[in-house]
Design a protein around this motif. Sequence first.
Motif, short mmCIF file in Angstrom:
data_model
loop_
_atom_site.label_atom_id
_atom_site.label_comp_id
_atom_site.label_asym_id
_atom_site.label_seq_id
_atom_site.Cartn_x
_atom_site.Cartn_y
_atom_site.Cartn_z
N HIS A 1 -6.20 -2.43 -3.63
CA HIS A 1 -6.15 -1.15 -2.94
C HIS A 1 -5.69 -0.02 -3.86
O HIS A 1 -5.72 1.16 -3.47
CB HIS A 1 -5.25 -1.22 -1.70
CG HIS A 1 -3.86 -1.70 -1.96
ND1 HIS A 1 -2.94 -0.96 -2.65
CD2 HIS A 1 -3.24 -2.86 -1.62
CE1 HIS A 1 -1.80 -1.63 -2.73
NE2 HIS A 1 -1.95 -2.79 -2.12
N VAL B 1 -7.55 -1.14 6.73
CA VAL B 1 -6.68 -2.08 6.03
C VAL B 1 -6.94 -3.48 6.56
O VAL B 1 -6.54 -3.84 7.68
CB VAL B 1 -5.20 -1.70 6.21
CG1 VAL B 1 -4.30 -2.71 5.49
CG2 VAL B 1 -4.94 -0.30 5.66
N ILE C 1 0.84 -1.19 0.00
CA ILE C 1 0.00 0.00 0.00
C ILE C 1 0.87 1.24 0.00
O ILE C 1 1.78 1.38 0.82
CB ILE C 1 -0.93 0.01 1.22
CG1 ILE C 1 -1.92 -1.16 1.14
CG2 ILE C 1 -1.70 1.32 1.33
CD1 ILE C 1 -2.82 -1.30 2.35
#
Length: 482
Positions: A262, A255, A237
Amino acid sequence: MTTLMVQGTTSDAGKSTLVTALCRWLKRQGVAVVPFKPQNMALNSAVTADGGEIGRAQAVQAQAAGLAPHTDMNPVLLKPNNDIGAQVIIHGRALTSMDALAYHDYKKVAMNAVLESHQRLIAAYPVVMVEGAGSPAEINLRAGDIANMGFAEAVDCPVILIADIDKGGVFAHLVGTLALLSKSEQARVQGFVINRFRGDIALLQPGLDWLEQRTGKPVLGVLPYLMDFHLEAEDAIDTRQAVKAAETLKVVVPVLPRISNHTDFDPLRLHPQVELCFVGPGQAIPPADLIILPGSKSVRADLAFLREQGWDTAIDKHLRYGGKLLGICGGLQMLGQLIDDPHGLEGPAGSSSGLGLLAFDTVLEAQKQLRNVRGRLCLENAEVSGYEIHAGVSTGEGLNGAVRLDDGRADGGVSADGQILGTYLHGLFESSPACAALLRWAGLREVQAVDYHALRERDIERLADLVEQHLDTQKLRELCGV
């Protein structure tokens, strides 16, 4: 026909970035080049023109090469569904789930799929630009390797080795990796690229000279660290924030352990009027205008995790105070009343109660839904495009059509009070009209238009510029047979 492979000393060394850069650099010269990754392990994926599924990094590389994504660009995709197992996707289609030991034995079958795709690509394109996975020096994974030197040996191609100097220890990474390869594999390495360098190159030159003397391999160039740069992450991420305006919309994304795609949130992270916050384990959900439940590879397990963190209670409070809630794909399924996995596709077979915020149930079925779609949002009738990747089939009166798709289907739903919206569409924030409509729905009064596709194209062009400015282009042309 030429095949050139980029391998890295570590994960996140810059393999995806360099392959993207080389694809665009060659395209500028009128060379038909195609990206290829034999085996990818990632939860960020894309739907291809031929109706399959590949890693998102290869979809971006296809854009750099001026091509539509195709399953041959990533014939083996592994999508982890727990710490020791993954869904195995061959030529874009999910076949089964395996633990690591079982997959190790399956690699011979997977290698056949890899070589089939490579053969088709070299028959159609003069240059195949290959990305390795992780590091070729993972001793425990070298037997039956199909992702790095095992593939390079099988097709007899040269290799460029890239390392990230920003992490430190770059010379140890390069020399150590080379030392752990066999003699024939060492001979394949045609040169080194050092990535993410900051500072005066003159201070690095003694190290470069030593490296070339020590290994007998040339340094093909040193790529600088780009501060304002975005390329969709293969798996990790990206939490970097762009410069924000005075008035911002606060968006929170929990998360989950198996969060998928993502990259949906990259347009928000880069938007000057959005303050995007990823909330991890043990963290409380802060006050926000919008909470987004993301996609998930293991929806029931991730929903249980969400409840363990107390995030369901925080979501209820958020809604009581008038906040907006959006669920995407697995996040949509969590909004419903029931999630049933009768075949144990994402874990042990069984059912779980959803958050009960929209009136529908979901059953996970073996056949994945894989589509690139277009349509219009229920908000402002805004144009939207995106892609579907889900095993769940959702039914119920709560699915009143958050999106009306051009193929005639109604996707997702919106609550009676307009606070909650759910959709199966990944990538919906990449459409400027849909992104603006969603941000206004969430509370932003005047929305600045941002062209996410133009931002991505700009940075692909910047990468090609770096190849011209900082790498040995004569040597690269030789390696590519140009």
